[in-house]
Design a protein around this motif. Sequence first.
Motif, PDB file in Angstrom:
ATOM      1  N   UNK A  66       0.839  -1.201   0.000  1.00  0.00           N
ATOM      2  CA  UNK A  66       0.000   0.000   0.000  1.00  0.00           C
ATOM      3  C   UNK A  66       0.872   1.249   0.000  1.00  0.00           C
ATOM      4  N   UNK A  67       0.556   2.182  -0.902  1.00  0.00           N
ATOM      5  CA  UNK A  67       1.191   3.502  -0.892  1.00  0.00           C
ATOM      6  C   UNK A  67       0.090   4.553  -0.850  1.00  0.00           C
ATOM      7  N   UNK A  68       0.160   5.458   0.099  1.00  0.00           N
ATOM      8  CA  UNK A  68      -0.856   6.504   0.205  1.00  0.00           C
ATOM      9  C   UNK A  68      -0.448   7.718  -0.622  1.00  0.00           C
ATOM     10  N   UNK A  69      -1.436   8.386  -1.199  1.00  0.00           N
ATOM     11  CA  UNK A  69      -1.213   9.610  -1.965  1.00  0.00           C
ATOM     12  C   UNK A  69      -1.776  10.761  -1.146  1.00  0.00           C
ATOM     13  N   UNK A  97       5.901   6.652   1.677  1.00  0.00           N
ATOM     14  CA  UNK A  97       6.657   5.415   1.453  1.00  0.00           C
ATOM     15  C   UNK A  97       5.731   4.198   1.490  1.00  0.00           C
ATOM     16  N   UNK A  98       5.906   3.274   0.542  1.00  0.00           N
ATOM     17  CA  UNK A  98       5.030   2.097   0.526  1.00  0.00           C
ATOM     18  C   UNK A  98       5.239   1.231   1.757  1.00  0.00           C
ATOM     19  N   UNK A  99       4.205   0.475   2.088  1.00  0.00           N
ATOM     20  CA  UNK A  99       4.308  -0.398   3.254  1.00  0.00           C
ATOM     21  C   UNK A  99       3.590  -1.699   2.960  1.00  0.00           C
ATOM     22  N   UNK A 113      -4.786   6.271  -2.651  1.00  0.00           N
ATOM     23  CA  UNK A 113      -3.803   5.229  -2.367  1.00  0.00           C
ATOM     24  C   UNK A 113      -3.646   4.334  -3.583  1.00  0.00           C
ATOM     25  N   UNK A 114      -2.522   3.646  -3.641  1.00  0.00           N
ATOM     26  CA  UNK A 114      -2.356   2.562  -4.601  1.00  0.00           C
ATOM     27  C   UNK A 114      -2.155   1.269  -3.820  1.00  0.00           C
ATOM     28  N   UNK A 115      -2.666   0.200  -4.374  1.00  0.00           N
ATOM     29  CA  UNK A 115      -2.425  -1.142  -3.838  1.00  0.00           C
ATOM     30  C   UNK A 115      -1.869  -1.988  -4.964  1.00  0.00           C
ATOM     31  N   UNK A 116      -0.693  -2.554  -4.767  1.00  0.00           N
ATOM     32  CA  UNK A 116      -0.155  -3.522  -5.717  1.00  0.00           C
ATOM     33  C   UNK A 116      -0.330  -4.906  -5.126  1.00  0.00           C
ATOM     34  N   UNK A 117      -0.832  -5.818  -5.939  1.00  0.00           N
ATOM     35  CA  UNK A 117      -1.223  -7.151  -5.471  1.00  0.00           C
ATOM     36  C   UNK A 117      -0.285  -8.196  -6.059  1.00  0.00           C
ATOM     37  N   UNK A 131       7.049   1.562  -5.009  1.00  0.00           N
ATOM     38  CA  UNK A 131       7.559   2.923  -4.873  1.00  0.00           C
ATOM     39  C   UNK A 131       7.797   3.558  -6.237  1.00  0.00           C
ATOM     40  N   UNK A 132       8.386   2.795  -7.158  1.00  0.00           N
ATOM     41  CA  UNK A 132       8.676   3.291  -8.510  1.00  0.00           C
ATOM     42  C   UNK A 132       7.381   3.642  -9.236  1.00  0.00           C
ATOM     43  N   UNK A 133       6.430   2.716  -9.195  1.00  0.00           N
ATOM     44  CA  UNK A 133       5.200   2.900  -9.973  1.00  0.00           C
ATOM     45  C   UNK A 133       4.342   4.020  -9.386  1.00  0.00           C
ATOM     46  N   UNK A 134       4.173   4.021  -8.064  1.00  0.00           N
ATOM     47  CA  UNK A 134       3.383   5.083  -7.445  1.00  0.00           C
ATOM     48  C   UNK A 134       4.082   6.433  -7.613  1.00  0.00           C
ATOM     49  N   UNK A 135       5.393   6.445  -7.446  1.00  0.00           N
ATOM     50  CA  UNK A 135       6.144   7.701  -7.580  1.00  0.00           C
ATOM     51  C   UNK A 135       6.015   8.307  -8.960  1.00  0.00           C
ATOM     52  N   UNK A 136       6.125   7.464  -9.996  1.00  0.00           N
ATOM     53  CA  UNK A 136       6.002   7.964 -11.375  1.00  0.00           C
ATOM     54  C   UNK A 136       4.601   8.492 -11.645  1.00  0.00           C
ATOM     55  N   UNK A 137       3.610   7.769 -11.142  1.00  0.00           N
ATOM     56  CA  UNK A 137       2.216   8.203 -11.320  1.00  0.00           C
ATOM     57  C   UNK A 137       1.964   9.550 -10.651  1.00  0.00           C
ATOM     58  N   UNK A 138       2.408   9.654  -9.403  1.00  0.00           N
ATOM     59  CA  UNK A 138       2.172  10.888  -8.641  1.00  0.00           C
ATOM     60  C   UNK A 138       2.880  12.065  -9.300  1.00  0.00           C
ATOM     61  N   UNK A 139       4.103  11.854  -9.775  1.00  0.00           N
ATOM     62  CA  UNK A 139       4.861  12.924 -10.433  1.00  0.00           C
ATOM     63  C   UNK A 139       4.122  13.436 -11.662  1.00  0.00           C
ATOM     64  N   UNK A 140       3.622  12.503 -12.487  1.00  0.00           N
ATOM     65  CA  UNK A 140       2.916  12.915 -13.694  1.00  0.00           C
ATOM     66  C   UNK A 140       1.593  13.596 -13.375  1.00  0.00           C
ATOM     67  N   UNK A 141       0.868  13.068 -12.384  1.00  0.00           N
ATOM     68  CA  UNK A 141      -0.384  13.713 -11.982  1.00  0.00           C
ATOM     69  C   UNK A 141      -0.124  15.140 -11.502  1.00  0.00           C
ATOM     70  N   UNK A 142       0.925  15.300 -10.712  1.00  0.00           N
ATOM     71  CA  UNK A 142       1.277  16.629 -10.204  1.00  0.00           C
ATOM     72  C   UNK A 142       1.622  17.580 -11.348  1.00  0.00           C
ATOM     73  N   UNK A 143       2.381  17.084 -12.339  1.00  0.00           N
ATOM     74  CA  UNK A 143       2.793  17.917 -13.475  1.00  0.00           C
ATOM     75  C   UNK A 143       1.599  18.333 -14.323  1.00  0.00           C
ATOM     76  N   UNK A 144       0.764  17.358 -14.672  1.00  0.00           N
ATOM     77  CA  UNK A 144      -0.330  17.621 -15.606  1.00  0.00           C
ATOM     78  C   UNK A 144      -1.442  18.438 -14.952  1.00  0.00           C
ATOM     79  N   UNK A 145      -1.763  18.102 -13.703  1.00  0.00           N
ATOM     80  CA  UNK A 145      -2.876  18.766 -13.022  1.00  0.00           C
ATOM     81  C   UNK A 145      -2.413  19.934 -12.149  1.00  0.00           C
ATOM     82  N   UNK A 146      -1.098  20.217 -12.199  1.00  0.00           N
ATOM     83  CA  UNK A 146      -0.539  21.337 -11.422  1.00  0.00           C
ATOM     84  C   UNK A 146      -0.963  21.239  -9.951  1.00  0.00           C
TER      85      UNK A 146
END
Length: 214
Positions: free
Chosen positions: A67-70, A140-142, A77-81, A118-133
């Motif tokens: 689980x990684x919280x946004x 940190x994932x747990x 949050x993201x959940x990777x299974x 961490x890689x996947x959530x981090x990349x997603x969050x970075x792009x969301x932040x860039x595009x949606x300002x």
Amino acid sequence: MMAPQISELERDIIKEILNIGLARAADSFAAIAKDKVLLKVPDIKLIELKDLLKLVEDYCDTHSIIQSDIKGDFNGATLMLFSDEHVVRLSEVCLSMLNVQKGELSVMQESLLLEISNIITGALVTQLANILKADIYGSPPKLPKSNVADSLKDILVHHPLFKPLVFTVITRFTHNSKSVELPLLLFFDSETLLKMLDIIRTFDLGKNNLKETE
């Protein structure tokens, strides 16, 4: 609070934004997996909280769930299974482990799953932040030691009328022509969805805003 209304066009725009972020995440993941990685957002749906918790509980007995919280302007949050088979495959490919046994995760295996998330959530969050300002960041994932549904309630408890927007993402990576799929659930609360829609509705859709931000 009424459930957010979302048009097909807005749904498609959100999917495209997420796909841009996932493309970046795939490149980073590929460096670890040492092979081609594909990430796509195949489905978006608004579901009731109890249905979300049931969905997660269905995976609890058969998967390791990271689980990684946004946080920040958006709440989600993201959940990777990861199934036992996924863990074995990733251990062989990414850690060069041989004769991997299913069952309890080793420290190295747990670290690998945390790093992938961490890689996947981090990349997603970075792009969301860039595009949606937006000012957002991933925590940190747990690997929740307790029931994941209980862990999720910590995020949701502040939102009694929470109606999560759930994105199901299938991470597919190939190695030696064999394909492995990893489910990823990404969800945001209603308030976040409304913020996203407000931002998207300011876009000049005559121009390709999304590509300009890449």
